[in-house]
Design a protein around this motif. Structure first.
Motif, PDB file in Angstrom:
ATOM      1  N   THR A   1       0.833  -1.207   0.000  1.00 31.02           N
ATOM      2  CA  THR A   1       0.000   0.000   0.000  1.00 31.02           C
ATOM      3  C   THR A   1       0.865   1.253   0.000  1.00 31.02           C
ATOM      4  O   THR A   1       0.608   2.207  -0.759  1.00 31.02           O
ATOM      5  CB  THR A   1      -0.936  -0.015   1.224  1.00 31.02           C
ATOM      6  OG1 THR A   1      -1.898  -1.055   1.054  1.00 31.02           O
ATOM      7  CG2 THR A   1      -1.641   1.312   1.407  1.00 31.02           C
TER       8      THR A   1
ATOM      9  N   LYS B   1       2.308   1.722  -3.462  1.00 33.27           N
ATOM     10  CA  LYS B   1       1.344   2.189  -4.450  1.00 33.27           C
ATOM     11  C   LYS B   1       1.015   3.664  -4.249  1.00 33.27           C
ATOM     12  O   LYS B   1       0.917   4.430  -5.211  1.00 33.27           O
ATOM     13  CB  LYS B   1       0.068   1.356  -4.383  1.00 33.27           C
ATOM     14  CG  LYS B   1      -0.925   1.719  -5.467  1.00 33.27           C
ATOM     15  CD  LYS B   1      -1.997   0.669  -5.647  1.00 33.27           C
ATOM     16  CE  LYS B   1      -2.867   1.005  -6.850  1.00 33.27           C
ATOM     17  NZ  LYS B   1      -3.874  -0.028  -7.117  1.00 33.27           N
ATOM     18  N   ASN B   2       0.861   4.064  -3.014  1.00 38.67           N
ATOM     19  CA  ASN B   2       0.584   5.473  -2.738  1.00 38.67           C
ATOM     20  C   ASN B   2       1.778   6.353  -3.082  1.00 38.67           C
ATOM     21  O   ASN B   2       1.621   7.497  -3.522  1.00 38.67           O
ATOM     22  CB  ASN B   2       0.177   5.654  -1.274  1.00 38.67           C
ATOM     23  CG  ASN B   2      -1.228   5.134  -1.002  1.00 38.67           C
ATOM     24  OD1 ASN B   2      -2.011   4.927  -1.927  1.00 38.67           O
ATOM     25  ND2 ASN B   2      -1.547   4.917   0.266  1.00 38.67           N
TER      26      ASN B   2
ATOM     27  N   ASN C   1      -4.602   7.542   0.985  1.00 43.13           N
ATOM     28  CA  ASN C   1      -4.101   7.872  -0.345  1.00 43.13           C
ATOM     29  C   ASN C   1      -3.683   9.346  -0.361  1.00 43.13           C
ATOM     30  O   ASN C   1      -4.457  10.216   0.063  1.00 43.13           O
ATOM     31  CB  ASN C   1      -5.203   7.618  -1.380  1.00 43.13           C
ATOM     32  CG  ASN C   1      -4.796   7.971  -2.789  1.00 43.13           C
ATOM     33  OD1 ASN C   1      -4.645   9.140  -3.120  1.00 43.13           O
ATOM     34  ND2 ASN C   1      -4.650   6.962  -3.620  1.00 43.13           N
TER      35      ASN C   1
ATOM     36  N   GLN D   1      -5.587   2.484  -0.094  1.00 45.76           N
ATOM     37  CA  GLN D   1      -5.050   2.852  -1.408  1.00 45.76           C
ATOM     38  C   GLN D   1      -6.012   3.719  -2.219  1.00 45.76           C
ATOM     39  O   GLN D   1      -5.591   4.372  -3.179  1.00 45.76           O
ATOM     40  CB  GLN D   1      -4.746   1.579  -2.206  1.00 45.76           C
ATOM     41  CG  GLN D   1      -3.637   0.718  -1.630  1.00 45.76           C
ATOM     42  CD  GLN D   1      -3.474  -0.594  -2.378  1.00 45.76           C
ATOM     43  OE1 GLN D   1      -3.966  -0.759  -3.497  1.00 45.76           O
ATOM     44  NE2 GLN D   1      -2.779  -1.543  -1.755  1.00 45.76           N
TER      45      GLN D   1
ATOM     46  N   GLU E   1      -8.211   6.436  -3.929  1.00 43.93           N
ATOM     47  CA  GLU E   1      -8.205   7.892  -4.102  1.00 43.93           C
ATOM     48  C   GLU E   1      -9.614   8.459  -3.941  1.00 43.93           C
ATOM     49  O   GLU E   1      -9.782   9.619  -3.570  1.00 43.93           O
ATOM     50  CB  GLU E   1      -7.644   8.241  -5.479  1.00 43.93           C
ATOM     51  CG  GLU E   1      -7.425   9.728  -5.706  1.00 43.93           C
ATOM     52  CD  GLU E   1      -6.781  10.029  -7.042  1.00 43.93           C
ATOM     53  OE1 GLU E   1      -6.255  11.142  -7.223  1.00 43.93           O
ATOM     54  OE2 GLU E   1      -6.790   9.153  -7.929  1.00 43.93           O
TER      55      GLU E   1
ATOM     56  N   ARG F   1     -13.001   4.432  -0.572  1.00 41.45           N
ATOM     57  CA  ARG F   1     -12.373   4.205   0.737  1.00 41.45           C
ATOM     58  C   ARG F   1     -13.431   3.857   1.780  1.00 41.45           C
ATOM     59  O   ARG F   1     -13.286   2.896   2.544  1.00 41.45           O
ATOM     60  CB  ARG F   1     -11.605   5.453   1.167  1.00 41.45           C
ATOM     61  CG  ARG F   1     -10.967   5.335   2.567  1.00 41.45           C
ATOM     62  CD  ARG F   1     -10.341   6.653   3.009  1.00 41.45           C
ATOM     63  NE  ARG F   1      -9.850   6.578   4.388  1.00 41.45           N
ATOM     64  CZ  ARG F   1      -8.621   6.240   4.751  1.00 41.45           C
ATOM     65  NH1 ARG F   1      -7.723   5.941   3.812  1.00 41.45           N
ATOM     66  NH2 ARG F   1      -8.270   6.198   6.026  1.00 41.45           N
TER      67      ARG F   1
END
Length: 655
Positions: A37, A40-41, A99, A507, A509, A514
Motif C-alpha cells: 500500500t 502504491k501510494n 491515499n 489505497q 483515491e 475508501r
C-alpha cells in the motif's frame, strides 16, 4: 488505479517501507498500511504535481470567519455537524493509511467558513457536504443551495448576517433535486414567508417531483448503500473516514422541502429574483434528473451547479440511482463554455471552492468536458470491439493532459466505475453478453461451489493468505468473499478478508471507495451495527399521494396476496380521490378515479396521511381520532396483510 511508470522504483520503496504481517488473521483491529500500500501510494505522489498549491490559494481566498463553536446543534442539543472531527487531518502525521491525493482533497475540504467570493457574492463552505452561496439582491440575500439540514443552513446564514450585512432572505435558488441542495431550506426561510410572497423560490423543471421520487421506490437499499458511501459506518480517523471527495460528509439534521414559485425550463431563459438577473443553462438528466446552471451577468459569475466540481463525478453513484448520460453531461459543459466561457471571470458551484479567472475557467470547462467525453467514447469503442464492462474499466486511462489535472481526479466518481456505468447506460449492467453469465448462481451458491472446488475453506484461506503476502488484495477479497458467503460464521476468513479490504481502502483515491472498503472491513469484523442517518420525515410529509400508492405496489408480498382481488376507493380530504386494485398479486393505483364496485372505501385527511408519514402518529391513533376510516374492517385487514416491511440494516459483505 494504474499510472505511468514511476520515477521511484517500487522495489526500492517496498524494501525501505515498513511491512505489516498478516500471519494471524484472528483480530478485529484495524491494521497499519502494508509495504504494498505504501509503495502504491508513493507511486501516485510521483505522478501528480503536489507542489501546485493554487487550489489551496483559491479555497482560502476571501476568508472572513468560521463558526465560533466546534459543533452545530439542533434545538435539543443533538450535534448536527462537528467541525472538530476532522482535526486529525492536519495533526496526524501517520498518513500511510490515506491515499496522498485523497489526503490533499481532504485538507482542501477542511478549509471551512464564510468567504467573500467578490463584491456581492459570498459562500459558506465546510458546514455540510455541499456549499451554500449568497447573492446580494436589491432588498436582501438570495440563497443558492441551502445545504442538507436546517441547522447548518441557519448557522451559515447567521454567520453571513453577523459578519457582512444583516438583511432578510428574499429569494432561494435550488440548482438541482438532490437533498444536499435543498434540505436546509427551513433554516433560511419559512413556508409562511414564501406563501406571503416575501421569498421567491427558483428551481429547474421537475424539481419537486424528482426530489421526492428519486429515493422513494428503492429508498431502503439506497439508504443502506449511502451509509457505506458517505462513511456513516466509520469513525473519522486516519484509518477510517477521511473525506467524501465532494465534501466532508453529510450532516444529520431533518431535511425539509418547499415547492418552487418560479421554474427554469429553457436554456437562454432570463430570470430575476430580488433584482438579481440570471441566464439559464438547463442540464436535465446530467448529475441530477432536474438540474440547471446559470450566469449572473452583473457579477460576471457562472454558477455551475453540480455539473462542474473539483473532482470526477459519478455517472452511476455507488449509493444507487439511475445511470446518467456522460455524453449529455459533456454537451452541457460545452454549451456553458460556448455561452459564458469568454464572459465569466468567476465560477462557483454546489460543492468545493470557486475557480477564478477566465483562462482557468475555460481550461477547467474544456478539460472536464473532455474527461467525461473520453470515458464515454472509449467505453463505446471498446464495447463495440467486444470488451466486457470489467475489461473496459480496467483498460481506460485518462491521457496525462486530462488525468494530471486535480479537478479530474477520482475523489468521488472514478474513471473505473464511470466506464462500467457508461456501458450500463447503453447495454445494461446485469449481463456482459457471455451466456456463461446469463443465469449465474447466487453469491451463497457460488461461494459454496467455489470453496468445495478449491478443497475447502482452509485451502481457500491459505490461497488468500499467499495473495495478501504478495500484495494481491483484490484477488484475496475475491477468494475470501466466497468463503464468507458460503459460511459467514468462519471468522478467520472474515478477519482476513477485512484485512485485505482495508488495504484497498487505504489505497483508494476516491472517498466513497475508501468508505466502502473500510465500512466493509468493519462489518466483516464486528457485524452489522446500525448508525444514525438523516431523518427525511419532513420531505416524506410533502409526498404526493399517487407516488405513495406507487411505492405501496413495491411492498406487495406475492405469497400473501395470492388469490386476493380487492378494489379500493380512497378519499384523501384536502387532496383528492384515488383508487387501487389488488389482483394477480399486483397492486395497481389510479388518480382521479373511483370504482363503482369497490370492495373497500378508505377515507382519511391529508393531515392524517402526513402525520403517519412523518411518524408523528400511528395508523391506530389516526383511526381512534376519527381521521382515518374504513368501510369494511375485514377487507382492510386483508389488504394490510399483503404489505412487506423493509429493514435497512441487511447484509452487504455477508449474506
Amino acid at each position: 488505479m494504474n499510472f505511468q511508470k514511476s520515477i521511484v522504483s517500487l522495489a526500492i520503496v517496498a524494501t525501505l517501507a515498513p511491512t505489516f504481517s498478516f500471519a494471524a488473521p484472528t483480530t478485529s483491529d484495524a491494521k497499519q498500511a502494508s509495504s504494498f500500500t505504501i509503495a502504491k501510494n508513493e507511486q501516485l505522489k510521483q505522478y501528480l504535481d503536489f507542489a501546485n498549491q493554487s487550489d489551496f490559494e483559491d479555497a482560502s481566498r476571501g476568508y472572513i470567519a468560521t463558526w465560533p463553536e466546534k459543533t452545530i446543534k439542533d434545538e435539543n442539543g443533538k450535534v448536527i455537524w462537528d467541525f472538530s472531527k476532522y482535526d486529525f487531518i492536519e495533526q496526524d502525521k501517520n498518513t500511510d493509511t490515506i491515499n496522498p491525493s485523497l489526503l490533499r482533497q481532504a485538507k482542501l475540504n477542511n478549509i471551512d467558513g464564510l468567504f467573500k467570493v467578490k463584491d456581492g457574492i459570498y459562500q459558506v463552505r465546510g458546514f455540510d457536504l455541499s456549499v451554500m452561496s449568497f447573492i446580494r439582491g436589491d432588498q436582501g440575500w438570495v440563497v443558492v443551495d441551502p445545504l442538507i439540514s436546517p441547522e447548518t443552513a441557519a448557522a451559515g446564514l447567521k454567520l453571513l448576517r453577523d459578519k457582512v450585512e444583516d438583511l432578510p432572505v428574499t429569494g432561494v435558488i435550488f440548482t438541482h433535486s438532490h437533498v444536499d441542495h435543498f434540505g436546509g431550506i427551513l433554516g433560511v426561510t419559512s413556508q409562511e414567508d414564501i406563501d406571503a410572497g416575501k421569498v421567491d423560490i427558483l428551481a429547474p423543471e421537475g424539481f419537486f417531483d424528482h426530489s421526492i421520487a428519486e429515493n422513494l421506490m428503492a429508498g431502503n437499499t439506497m439508504s443502506r448503500r449511502a451509509s457505506y458511501m458517505y462513511g456513516n459506518l466509520l469513525d473519522a480517523s486516519s484509518k477510517g473516514q477521511v473525506d467524501g471527495g465532494l465534501g466532508k460528509t453529510t450532516s444529520s439534521g431533518a431535511p425539509g422541502i418547499v415547492k418552487p414559485t418560479h421554474i427554469a425550463n429553457i436554456t437562454g431563459q432570463e430570470m430575476e429574483v430580488d433584482g438579481v438577473k440570471l441566464e439559464v443553462v438547463m442540464a436535465q438528466e446530467s448529475e441530477a434528473p432536474s438540474e440547471f446552471m446559470f450566469y449572473f451577468p452583473q457579477y460576471k459569475t457562472m454558477m455551475a451547479a453540480e455539473v462542474m466540481t473539483h473532482t470526477i463525478h459519478n455517472i452511476s453513484t455507488l449509493r444507487g440511482a439511475k445511470t446518467r448520460d456522460a455524453s449529455s453531461w459533456a454537451q452541457y459543459i460545452d454549451e456553458a463554455l460556448d455561452m459564458y466561457g469568454d464572459k465569466a471571470d468567476t465560477m462557483i458551484a454546489s460543492h468545493h471552492w470557486p475557480t477564478f479567472g477566465k483562462e482557468k475557467i475555460q481550461n477547467q470547462l474544456e478539460k472536464t468536458r473532455d474527461m467525461y467525453k473520453f470515458v464515454h467514447d472509449q467505453t463505446l469503442r471498446l464495447a463495440n470491439k467486444g470488451y466486457t464492462p470489467n475489461e473496459i474499466s480496467a483498460s481506460i486511462k485518462l491521457p496525462d493532459s486530462l488525468g494530471k489535472e486535480w479537478y479530474n481526479r477520482g475523489y468521488y466518481g472514478t474513471v473505473s466505475h464511470n466506464a462500467r456505468a457508461t456501458y450500463d447506460f447503453y447495454f445494461g449492467a446485469w449481463w456482459d453478453g457471455n451466456p456463461a453469465n446469463l443465469n449465474p448462481l447466487t453469491p451463497t451458491e457460488q461461494g459454496t461451489k467455489y470453496v468445495q472446488a478449491m478443497g475447502g475453506e482452509d485451502k481457500v484461506i491459505e490461497l488468500a493468505q499467499t495473495a495478501i503476502e504478495n500484495g494481491e488484495y483484490r484477488w484475496a477479497v475475491t477468494l475470501l468473499n466466497n468463503v464468507t458467503f458460503a459460511n459467514p460464521e468462519n471468522m478467520n476468513a472474515r478477519y482476513l478478508e477485512a484485512d485485505a479490504m482495508e488495504q484497498l481502502g487505504y489505497q483508494a483515491e476516491s472517498g466513497p471507495w475508501r468508505n466502502y472498503y473500510l465500512g466493509g472491513a468493519k462489518e466483516l469484523r464486528q457485524g452489522i451495527k446500525p448508525v444514525a442517518t438523516p431523518n427525511t420525515a419532513a420531505i416524506a410529509k410533502n409526498m404526493p399521494f399517487d407516488q405513495f400508492m406507487n411505492y405501496l405496489g413495491v411492498t406487495v408480498k406475492p405469497e400473501a396476496a395470492k388469490g386476493l382481488d380487492i378494489k379500493v376507493n380512497i378519499d384523501v380530504r384536502g387532496d383528492g380521490h384515488y383508487a387501487m386494485d389488488l389482483s394477480n398479486s399486483v397492486l395497481k393505483s389510479y388518480s382521479d378515479k373511483q370504482f363503482s364496485d369497490a370492495d373497500l372505501t378508505i377515507t382519511m385527511s391529508r393531515q392524517a396521511f402526513e402525520n403517519m408519514m412523518t411518524k408523528q402518529a400511528t395508523l391506530g391513533e389516526e383511526i381512534k381520532a376519527g381521521h382515518f376510516n374504513v368501510s369494511d374492517q375485514v377487507e382492510f385487514n386483508k389488504l394490510m396483510s399483503v404489505f412487506d416491511q423493509f429493514d435497512m440494516w441487511f447484509g452487504v459483505v455477508t449474506p
